[in-house]
Design an enzyme around this catalytic site. Structure first.
Site, PDB file in Angstrom:
ATOM      1  CG  HIS A 273       2.302   0.185   4.202  1.00  0.00           C
ATOM      2  ND1 HIS A 273       1.952  -0.713   5.183  1.00  0.00           N
ATOM      3  CD2 HIS A 273       1.248   1.011   4.043  1.00  0.00           C
ATOM      4  CE1 HIS A 273       0.720  -0.428   5.601  1.00  0.00           C
ATOM      5  NE2 HIS A 273       0.271   0.613   4.933  1.00  0.00           N
TER       6      HIS A 273
ATOM      7  CG  HIS B 106      -3.448   7.248   2.930  1.00  0.00           C
ATOM      8  ND1 HIS B 106      -3.612   7.147   4.288  1.00  0.00           N
ATOM      9  CD2 HIS B 106      -3.164   5.996   2.502  1.00  0.00           C
ATOM     10  CE1 HIS B 106      -3.416   5.884   4.659  1.00  0.00           C
ATOM     11  NE2 HIS B 106      -3.151   5.165   3.601  1.00  0.00           N
TER      12      HIS B 106
ATOM     13  CG  HIS C  21      -4.635   2.977  -0.520  1.00  0.00           C
ATOM     14  ND1 HIS C  21      -5.575   2.393   0.304  1.00  0.00           N
ATOM     15  CD2 HIS C  21      -3.580   3.266   0.292  1.00  0.00           C
ATOM     16  CE1 HIS C  21      -5.101   2.337   1.547  1.00  0.00           C
ATOM     17  NE2 HIS C  21      -3.909   2.871   1.565  1.00  0.00           N
TER      18      HIS C  21
ATOM     19  CG  ASP D 121      -2.063  -0.917   1.163  1.00  0.00           C
ATOM     20  OD1 ASP D 121      -2.061  -1.810   0.295  1.00  0.00           O
ATOM     21  OD2 ASP D 121      -2.994  -0.761   1.979  1.00  0.00           O
ATOM     22  CG  ASP D 122       0.046   3.844   2.327  1.00  0.00           C
ATOM     23  OD1 ASP D 122      -1.115   3.545   1.954  1.00  0.00           O
ATOM     24  OD2 ASP D 122       0.359   4.005   3.505  1.00  0.00           O
TER      25      ASP D 122
HETATM   26 ZN   LIG Z   1      -2.682   3.178   3.260  1.00  0.00          ZN
END
Ligand SMILES: [Zn+2]
Length: 289
Positions: free
Chosen positions: A258, A160, A156, A106-107
């Site tokens: 991540h 965020h 996503h 993620d991210d």
């Molecule tokens: Zn995230």
């Protein structure tokens, strides 16, 4: 057979689990790695009970109105209302639904994404990347590489916003659409079939809107809290990630880690060891598209 990993720049973690208990003794608490526990992002967030639903169940939420069995609600102003879940947990994917294991990152994309992509490529492993729109704008070439390598993309959100799901339907829809549009600027024919709410803070409305945009909501079942660099650093973080992933991953697991959102050196070090280990135990898959 994986001890050689420790020789690389990414130091990795020790190659077996006997000392894992000591890693947990370092104040990690009991939440990490447990299905349905909060984590994944700096703000704690409740996640509905791990009464996981298979991808096909989630898919039903995105079915066309005509597919709905409840014709009596056809007068509803919201065509998808009859398919909307009673709770967000009802339609959030938390397992692969079979014996496979899915790694999710993620991210990103971010500066460490190419390294993680190379590690996956070297091991012949496919994964799923939940990307942030503004990062896609900054690093479109990494999104292109993600797709070229055969990984799956997941929306996503644009920046965020962990509270997005509590905002208006228009705000949620605009955010998700903007993010998917940015992905498509980088890769015009990319399939974006998954949505992961920041912090795991899924709301029924966010899940519903994602479904209307053709995306299934993607949760997770194993969370090593690799984002929490205030709690663990360096080798301690690497060991923690290895411990949680080793001790909790089982057939069907969806593992959260991540590739963006900060310095991911501990995550990369951990996966240098974990990737061959996991590959030896499980069939690792990207979420299907
Ligand atoms: Zn995230």
């Amino acid at each position: 057979m994986i001890s050689a990993c420790a020789l690389v720049v990414l130091a990795g973690c020790s190659s077996d689990a006997p000392s894992a208990a000591s890693w947990h003794a370092s104040g990690s608490g009991s939440a990490q790695g447990l299905a349905g526990q909060g984590g994944g992002d700096p703000i704690a967030h409740p996640i509905a009970a791990p009464g996981s639903v298979t991808p096909s169940a989630a898919a039903s939420a995105s079915a066309s109105p005509s597919a709905s069995a409840s014709a009596s609600t056809s007068a509803s102003a919201s065509p998808s209302a009859s398919a909307s879940p009673s709770t967000p947990g009802d339609s959030i994917i938390r397992t692969t639904g079979d014996q496979t294991v899915a790694l999710t990152f993620d991210d990103g994309p971010g500066p460490d994404t190419p390294t993680i992509l190379k590690m996956l490529r070297d091991q012949g492993i496919k994964a799923t990347f939940c990307v942030i729109g503004q990062n896609v704008k900054q690093y479109p070439q990494y999104v292109q590489q993600i797709v070229a390598d055969g990984h799956t993309l997941c929306n996503h959100t644009w920046n965020h916003d962990e509270a997005l799901g509590k905002k208006s339907a228009d705000t949620i829809r605009a955010d998700l659409q903007k993010t998917s549009d940015e992905i498509h600027k980088a890769v015009p024919d990319a399939k974006v079939l998954y949505f992961r709410h920041p912090g795991g803070n899924f709301t029924p409305l966010a899940v519903q809107i994602a479904a209307e945009l053709g995306m299934k909501s993607l949760g997770w079942s194993v969370d090593p809290w690799d984002w929490n660099v205030k709690k663990w650093q360096g080798q301690q973080m690497t060991n923690h990630i290895c411990s949680v992933v080793r001790n909790n991953t089982k057939p069907g697991s969806i593992v959260l880690s991540h590739d963006g959102g900060g310095d991911r050196s501990a995550t990369m070090a951990a996966y240098k060891t974990l990737l061959p280990e996991l590959k030896g135990k499980f069939t690792l898959v990207a979420m299907p598209v």
